[in-house]
Design a protein around this motif. Sequence first.
Motif, PDB file in Angstrom:
ATOM      1  N   MET A   8       1.035  -1.228   0.136  1.00 47.21           N
ATOM      2  CA  MET A   8      -0.045   0.015   0.118  1.00 47.21           C
ATOM      3  C   MET A   8       1.057   1.250  -0.145  1.00 47.21           C
ATOM      4  SD  MET A   8      -3.149   1.326   0.723  1.00 47.21           S
ATOM      5  CE  MET A   8      -4.072   2.831   1.443  1.00 47.21           C
ATOM      6  N   ILE A   9       0.650   2.323  -0.794  1.00 49.18           N
ATOM      7  CA  ILE A   9       1.109   3.463  -0.706  1.00 49.18           C
ATOM      8  C   ILE A   9       0.038   4.611  -0.425  1.00 49.18           C
ATOM      9  CG2 ILE A   9       2.796   5.127  -1.845  1.00 49.18           C
ATOM     10  CD1 ILE A   9       3.216   3.299  -4.092  1.00 49.18           C
ATOM     11  N   VAL A  10       0.381   5.226   0.885  1.00 49.50           N
ATOM     12  CA  VAL A  10      -0.423   6.221   1.252  1.00 49.50           C
ATOM     13  C   VAL A  10       0.085   7.488   1.010  1.00 49.50           C
ATOM     14  CG1 VAL A  10      -1.591   7.394   3.412  1.00 49.50           C
ATOM     15  CG2 VAL A  10      -1.331   4.919   3.468  1.00 49.50           C
ATOM     16  N   ILE A  11      -0.662   8.396   0.103  1.00 52.01           N
ATOM     17  CA  ILE A  11       0.135   9.567  -0.424  1.00 52.01           C
ATOM     18  C   ILE A  11      -0.518  10.873   0.250  1.00 52.01           C
ATOM     19  CG2 ILE A  11       0.500  11.079  -2.458  1.00 52.01           C
ATOM     20  CD1 ILE A  11       0.218   8.151  -4.277  1.00 52.01           C
ATOM     21  N   GLY A  12       0.577  11.507   1.008  1.00 47.20           N
ATOM     22  CA  GLY A  12      -0.257  12.755   1.259  1.00 47.20           C
ATOM     23  C   GLY A  12       0.647  13.362   2.600  1.00 47.20           C
ATOM     24  N   ASP A  13       0.957  14.581   2.452  1.00 47.59           N
ATOM     25  CA  ASP A  13       1.589  15.493   3.586  1.00 47.59           C
ATOM     26  C   ASP A  13       0.791  15.433   4.764  1.00 47.59           C
ATOM     27  OD1 ASP A  13       3.560  15.980   1.689  1.00 47.59           O
ATOM     28  OD2 ASP A  13       2.721  18.066   1.267  1.00 47.59           O
ATOM     29  N   PHE A  67      -1.667  -1.050  -3.947  1.00 48.40           N
ATOM     30  CA  PHE A  67      -2.937   0.112  -3.792  1.00 48.40           C
ATOM     31  C   PHE A  67      -2.370   1.458  -3.261  1.00 48.40           C
ATOM     32  CE2 PHE A  67      -3.948  -4.462  -2.999  1.00 48.40           C
ATOM     33  CZ  PHE A  67      -5.364  -4.609  -3.671  1.00 48.40           C
ATOM     34  N   THR A  68      -2.826   2.611  -3.819  1.00 48.82           N
ATOM     35  CA  THR A  68      -2.506   3.663  -3.721  1.00 48.82           C
ATOM     36  C   THR A  68      -3.867   4.491  -3.172  1.00 48.82           C
ATOM     37  OG1 THR A  68      -2.723   5.300  -5.431  1.00 48.82           O
ATOM     38  CG2 THR A  68      -0.623   3.748  -5.395  1.00 48.82           C
ATOM     39  N   SER A  69      -3.823   5.313  -1.985  1.00 45.98           N
ATOM     40  CA  SER A  69      -4.749   6.400  -1.539  1.00 45.98           C
ATOM     41  C   SER A  69      -4.134   7.766  -1.516  1.00 45.98           C
ATOM     42  CB  SER A  69      -5.377   5.755  -0.328  1.00 45.98           C
ATOM     43  OG  SER A  69      -4.272   6.164   0.856  1.00 45.98           O
ATOM     44  N   GLY A  70      -5.049   8.685  -2.228  1.00 47.35           N
ATOM     45  CA  GLY A  70      -4.764   9.949  -2.141  1.00 47.35           C
ATOM     46  C   GLY A  70      -4.263  10.731  -3.314  1.00 47.35           C
ATOM     47  N   GLY A  71      -4.434  12.054  -3.509  1.00 47.61           N
ATOM     48  CA  GLY A  71      -4.127  12.808  -4.631  1.00 47.61           C
ATOM     49  C   GLY A  71      -4.507  12.546  -5.837  1.00 47.61           C
ATOM     50  N   ILE A  72      -6.040  12.155  -6.126  1.00 46.83           N
ATOM     51  CA  ILE A  72      -6.386  12.218  -7.232  1.00 46.83           C
ATOM     52  C   ILE A  72      -7.623  13.268  -7.395  1.00 46.83           C
ATOM     53  CG2 ILE A  72      -5.756  10.008  -7.682  1.00 46.83           C
ATOM     54  CD1 ILE A  72      -8.692   8.830  -6.974  1.00 46.83           C
ATOM     55  N   ASP A  82      -0.625  11.930 -12.540  1.00 45.11           N
ATOM     56  CA  ASP A  82       0.596  12.186 -13.505  1.00 45.11           C
ATOM     57  C   ASP A  82       1.809  11.572 -13.143  1.00 45.11           C
ATOM     58  OD1 ASP A  82      -0.187  14.828 -14.996  1.00 45.11           O
ATOM     59  OD2 ASP A  82      -1.274  14.896 -13.240  1.00 45.11           O
ATOM     60  N   CYS A  83       2.036  11.195 -11.637  1.00 42.97           N
ATOM     61  CA  CYS A  83       3.062  10.386 -11.267  1.00 42.97           C
ATOM     62  C   CYS A  83       3.045   9.022 -11.725  1.00 42.97           C
ATOM     63  CB  CYS A  83       3.262  10.379  -9.726  1.00 42.97           C
ATOM     64  SG  CYS A  83       3.512  12.042  -9.057  1.00 42.97           S
ATOM     65  N   ILE A  84       1.826   8.388 -11.913  1.00 40.91           N
ATOM     66  CA  ILE A  84       1.580   7.015 -11.986  1.00 40.91           C
ATOM     67  C   ILE A  84       1.889   6.959 -13.796  1.00 40.91           C
ATOM     68  CG2 ILE A  84       0.094   5.135 -12.693  1.00 40.91           C
ATOM     69  CD1 ILE A  84       0.443   5.463  -9.618  1.00 40.91           C
ATOM     70  N   ALA A  85       1.469   7.904 -14.535  1.00 41.61           N
ATOM     71  CA  ALA A  85       1.606   8.019 -15.902  1.00 41.61           C
ATOM     72  C   ALA A  85       3.406   7.925 -16.015  1.00 41.61           C
ATOM     73  CB  ALA A  85       1.137   9.177 -16.754  1.00 41.61           C
ATOM     74  N   MET A 142      -3.667   0.673 -13.365  1.00 41.93           N
ATOM     75  CA  MET A 142      -2.642   0.643 -14.305  1.00 41.93           C
ATOM     76  C   MET A 142      -1.994  -0.584 -13.953  1.00 41.93           C
ATOM     77  SD  MET A 142      -1.498   2.555 -16.927  1.00 41.93           S
ATOM     78  CE  MET A 142      -0.267   2.055 -18.040  1.00 41.93           C
ATOM     79  N   GLU A 143      -2.074  -1.385 -15.195  1.00 38.29           N
ATOM     80  CA  GLU A 143      -1.415  -2.946 -14.495  1.00 38.29           C
ATOM     81  C   GLU A 143      -1.758  -3.460 -13.176  1.00 38.29           C
ATOM     82  OE1 GLU A 143       2.638  -3.199 -16.138  1.00 38.29           O
ATOM     83  OE2 GLU A 143       2.171  -2.508 -17.949  1.00 38.29           O
ATOM     84  N   ASN A 144      -0.714  -3.557 -12.396  1.00 40.04           N
ATOM     85  CA  ASN A 144      -1.031  -4.046 -11.180  1.00 40.04           C
ATOM     86  C   ASN A 144      -1.306  -2.811  -9.981  1.00 40.04           C
ATOM     87  OD1 ASN A 144       1.779  -3.638 -11.309  1.00 40.04           O
ATOM     88  ND2 ASN A 144       2.160  -5.352  -9.929  1.00 40.04           N
ATOM     89  N   VAL A 145      -1.443  -1.709 -10.545  1.00 37.31           N
ATOM     90  CA  VAL A 145      -1.431  -0.623  -9.596  1.00 37.31           C
ATOM     91  C   VAL A 145      -2.590  -0.026  -9.308  1.00 37.31           C
ATOM     92  CG1 VAL A 145      -0.261   1.668  -8.427  1.00 37.31           C
ATOM     93  CG2 VAL A 145       0.972  -0.128  -9.823  1.00 37.31           C
ATOM     94  N   HIS A 146      -3.425  -0.001  -8.437  1.00 41.87           N
ATOM     95  CA  HIS A 146      -4.363   0.525  -8.039  1.00 41.87           C
ATOM     96  C   HIS A 146      -4.838   1.678  -7.520  1.00 41.87           C
ATOM     97  CE1 HIS A 146      -5.318  -3.599  -9.377  1.00 41.87           C
ATOM     98  NE2 HIS A 146      -4.533  -4.122  -8.413  1.00 41.87           N
ATOM     99  N   VAL A 147      -5.271   2.828  -8.168  1.00 40.78           N
ATOM    100  CA  VAL A 147      -5.052   4.171  -7.722  1.00 40.78           C
ATOM    101  C   VAL A 147      -6.587   4.708  -7.263  1.00 40.78           C
ATOM    102  CG1 VAL A 147      -4.621   6.526  -8.145  1.00 40.78           C
ATOM    103  CG2 VAL A 147      -3.252   4.476  -9.307  1.00 40.78           C
ATOM    104  N   MET A 148      -6.630   4.988  -5.727  1.00 38.39           N
ATOM    105  CA  MET A 148      -7.808   5.268  -5.294  1.00 38.39           C
ATOM    106  C   MET A 148      -7.722   6.589  -4.644  1.00 38.39           C
ATOM    107  SD  MET A 148      -9.212   1.638  -4.547  1.00 38.39           S
ATOM    108  CE  MET A 148      -7.452   1.014  -4.000  1.00 38.39           C
TER     109      MET A 148
END
Lengths: 241, 241
Positions: A8-13, A67-72, A82-85, A142-148
Amino acid sequence: MSNPTAAMIVIGDEILSGRTQDTNSNHLAQQLTLMGVDLEEIRVVSDDEAQIIDAVNTLRMKYTNVFTSGGIGPTHDDITADCIAKAFDVSIDVRADARAALAKNYKSPDIELTETRLRMARIPDGADLIDNPVSKAPGFSMENVHVMAGVPTIFRAMLAGLLPKLTSGKEVLSKTVSLKMKEGDIAKQLGVIAKNHPDTSIGSYPYYDNGAFGCNLVIRSPNATRVSEVAALIRKTFLKD
Amino acid sequence: MSNPTAAMIVIGDEILSGRTQDTNSNHLAQQLTLMGVDLEEIRVVSDDEAQIIDAVNTLRMKYTNVFTSGGIGPTHDDITADCIAKAFDVSIDVRADARAALAKNYKSPDIELTETRLRMARIPDGADLIDNPVSKAPGFSMENVHVMAGVPTIFRAMLAGLLPKLTSGKEVLSKTVSLKMKEGDIAKQLGVIAKNHPDTSIGSYPYYDNGAFGCNLVIRSPNATRVSEVAALIRKTFLKD
């Protein structure tokens, strides 16, 4: 065969400044445990392009799912898509299917779908949309990366739609034996039990509550019989009355 | 001069299985923010030697401070101290000062300090002890890596003793402006404000509560005047009555 894995990647300051307590990773962990996917790593990173791309590229090579959460969202600090791209080296633009999903949220899409809101329909080339029943702006795989999304209600709703589509494994079952004893009083015998049962994992989680020490022993295995046997042995060993 | 930086490593299968919600990293984040140390990354890893060593060695090279929680008790699954010794390639053994600290917890140390309990006095060569006022078993600092217990009461007590010894930075101040507006309605103007004030960081944190959308805008900078100016500008822009 071993279970699928995940990170899991949690994105956020806001998590790193301590302003917000992340609860998405705990929810994800519980859901993955139920379906037999082993969550092996969680990373919390800031709203920083290099850090996000590095985490995505490291973890997607290493685990079955990321799995990612945040920043969309639509604001200037929402840079996840943009970072995923960039991480996958594909282009990103407003996509018709994402725009159509987003439009459902507005009474007059032609007026209300401003340029800013359309940022939320920008999807990396080749990704599949993840449905957002709450606020319509989709996530994507995006492939095996799930962006939420980071908002917990929306994260959970997206995840509920996504998980049935992923490959599940053998659910890891567990039993917990609670002891009002210090770990130091049980560690030696518990170590022997753990050594003699290499096919189960035994975790000892101490606590300290109102001046009293105790620990919860959690026995885990995909095999229900083994879990029960080891739990019974632990009870017999430490609860002697 | 820029602020000292930090990373956190949370060690424990119980977090990754979803059984336990980690709260130590949120507490650490809040404390570091107050003293001007920038927490830039959090990793949650399992009780796995290779994973712990890899996280320690990657992060200690990258950040001023690394804080760990979990895995320093007496049971078989407590492997953090050994992993730190391996990460730094130093030996580890029971140390007199750690043994003396630990002995304070027992009425009859000669009887009660069993071999198992003495595991908690095993300290990597060259480390400084971190005081544990709750249950006596010490943590330790090995160079810039600060190793503490996972039980929240004990983690917090250890941290309270440790932090005053570390180099602090310039506290990052913040103000929050709460708007009952959708992010899509403010994103464009907010982006312009963010672009015009590169010396402050402006985060937008959306929420969804009982069917209503809103967002909290957090303005951050070490300069109190700038924070107030930008907060006032945001209020003037979006709260027009």
